[in-house]
Write a protein that holds these residues in place. Structure first.
Motif, short mmCIF file in Angstrom:
data_model
loop_
_atom_site.label_atom_id
_atom_site.label_comp_id
_atom_site.label_asym_id
_atom_site.label_seq_id
_atom_site.Cartn_x
_atom_site.Cartn_y
_atom_site.Cartn_z
N SER A 25 1.30 -0.69 0.13
CA SER A 25 -0.02 0.15 -0.17
C SER A 25 0.89 1.25 -0.26
N GLY A 26 0.34 2.05 -0.16
CA GLY A 26 1.42 3.75 -0.66
C GLY A 26 0.68 4.98 -0.53
N LYS A 27 0.80 5.58 -0.77
CA LYS A 27 -0.30 7.20 -0.63
C LYS A 27 0.11 7.62 -1.79
N VAL A 28 -0.86 8.79 -2.51
CA VAL A 28 -1.38 9.24 -3.62
C VAL A 28 -0.44 11.26 -3.18
N ARG A 29 -0.01 11.12 -4.15
CA ARG A 29 0.83 12.45 -3.73
C ARG A 29 0.40 13.42 -4.66
N GLU A 30 -0.16 14.76 -3.76
CA GLU A 30 -1.31 15.24 -4.22
C GLU A 30 -0.07 16.63 -4.48
N SER A 31 1.15 16.46 -4.94
CA SER A 31 1.83 18.06 -5.67
C SER A 31 2.94 16.82 -6.04
N ILE A 32 3.01 16.98 -7.10
CA ILE A 32 4.42 16.47 -8.13
C ILE A 32 5.82 17.59 -8.30
N SER A 33 5.84 18.40 -7.46
CA SER A 33 7.24 19.08 -7.07
C SER A 33 8.36 18.26 -6.70
N LYS A 34 9.95 19.12 -6.88
CA LYS A 34 10.19 18.91 -6.92
C LYS A 34 11.22 18.51 -5.88
N ALA A 35 11.11 19.62 -4.72
CA ALA A 35 10.59 19.75 -3.18
C ALA A 35 9.91 18.56 -2.65
N GLU A 36 8.86 18.62 -3.21
CA GLU A 36 8.42 17.41 -1.83
C GLU A 36 8.85 16.12 -2.45
N ALA A 37 8.80 16.02 -3.40
CA ALA A 37 9.69 14.05 -3.76
C ALA A 37 11.11 13.99 -3.13
N ALA A 87 11.72 15.56 -0.23
CA ALA A 87 11.20 14.70 1.47
C ALA A 87 10.23 13.81 1.08
N LEU A 88 9.67 12.91 0.65
CA LEU A 88 9.51 11.51 0.55
C LEU A 88 10.68 11.04 0.16
N ARG A 89 11.60 11.24 -0.36
CA ARG A 89 12.76 10.34 -0.85
C ARG A 89 12.95 10.01 0.74
N LYS A 90 13.76 11.33 1.15
CA LYS A 90 14.40 11.74 2.93
C LYS A 90 13.38 10.88 4.36
N ASN A 91 12.44 10.36 3.86
CA ASN A 91 11.51 10.02 4.78
C ASN A 91 11.56 8.51 4.23
#
Length: 178
Positions: A3-15, A17-21
């Motif tokens: 299971s995963g989660k939907v990304r609301e924003s597809i910006s570089k900053a959000e990507a 942050a997600l990779r860091k987590n």
């Protein structure tokens, strides 16, 4: 099920942050369908892909469940970690290209005659609907002696499945050792 989660924003900053987590960025796409931008926990995704029995596996994103196939992935050139994956929807009745695994069975008799077993292709590209898709191509190498080879044209033909590789490409063979 993964299971995963939907990304609301597809910006570089959000990507970033997600990779860091510890998340893996993914896209789910299919013919005539809206792309789904999502993220999965990296370790959960790798565990799911390594333990899956078939080429097609289910993922849950938000409240939806999708039957998908790993189409392509990208790795970080320095750390060699997977950072992005493209998942293609396996839609019933719609033919698409898939890479089917090759499984070697038996011990070639050429190995006793100072030969070496060479596996040239680990996957075979086919075009088929998901319901016709073979789980794997099993090749018995027991009768192979030094100089013998199994070509793409020697694979069994399955109804509804078209192999898109060239016929004269070698899959596995026994060559003479030096």
């Amino acid at each position: 099920m993964l299971s995963g989660k939907v990304r609301e924003s597809i910006s570089k900053a959000e990507a970033k942050a997600l990779r860091k987590n510890g998340y893996l960025i993914a896209n789910i796409y299919g013919k005539g369908k809206e792309n789904v931008h999502c993220a999965f926990k990296r370790n959960d995704f790798i565990r799911e892909v390594k333990t899956k029995k078939n080429l097609i596996f289910d993922v849950e994103v938000g409240s939806q469940t999708y039957p998908v196939v790993v189409q392509e992935y990208q790795k970080d050139p320095i750390s060699n970690e997977i950072i992005h994956v493209d998942l293609m929807l396996a839609q019933k009745g719609i033919k698409a290209k898939y890479s089917v695994k090759v499984k070697i069975v038996g011990t070639a008799k050429g190995l006793k005659n100072k030969g070496v077993l060479m596996l040239s292709k680990k996957r075979i590209k086919v075009k088929a609907a998901p319901e016709d898709l073979p789980a794997e191509y099993e090749i018995n190498v027991t009768p192979l002696d030094v100089g013998d080879v199994v070509l793409v044209r020697d694979l069994p033909q399955k109804e509804g499945v078209r192999i898109v590789e060239r016929d004269d490409v070698a899959i596995v063979g026994v060559i003479k050792s030096r």
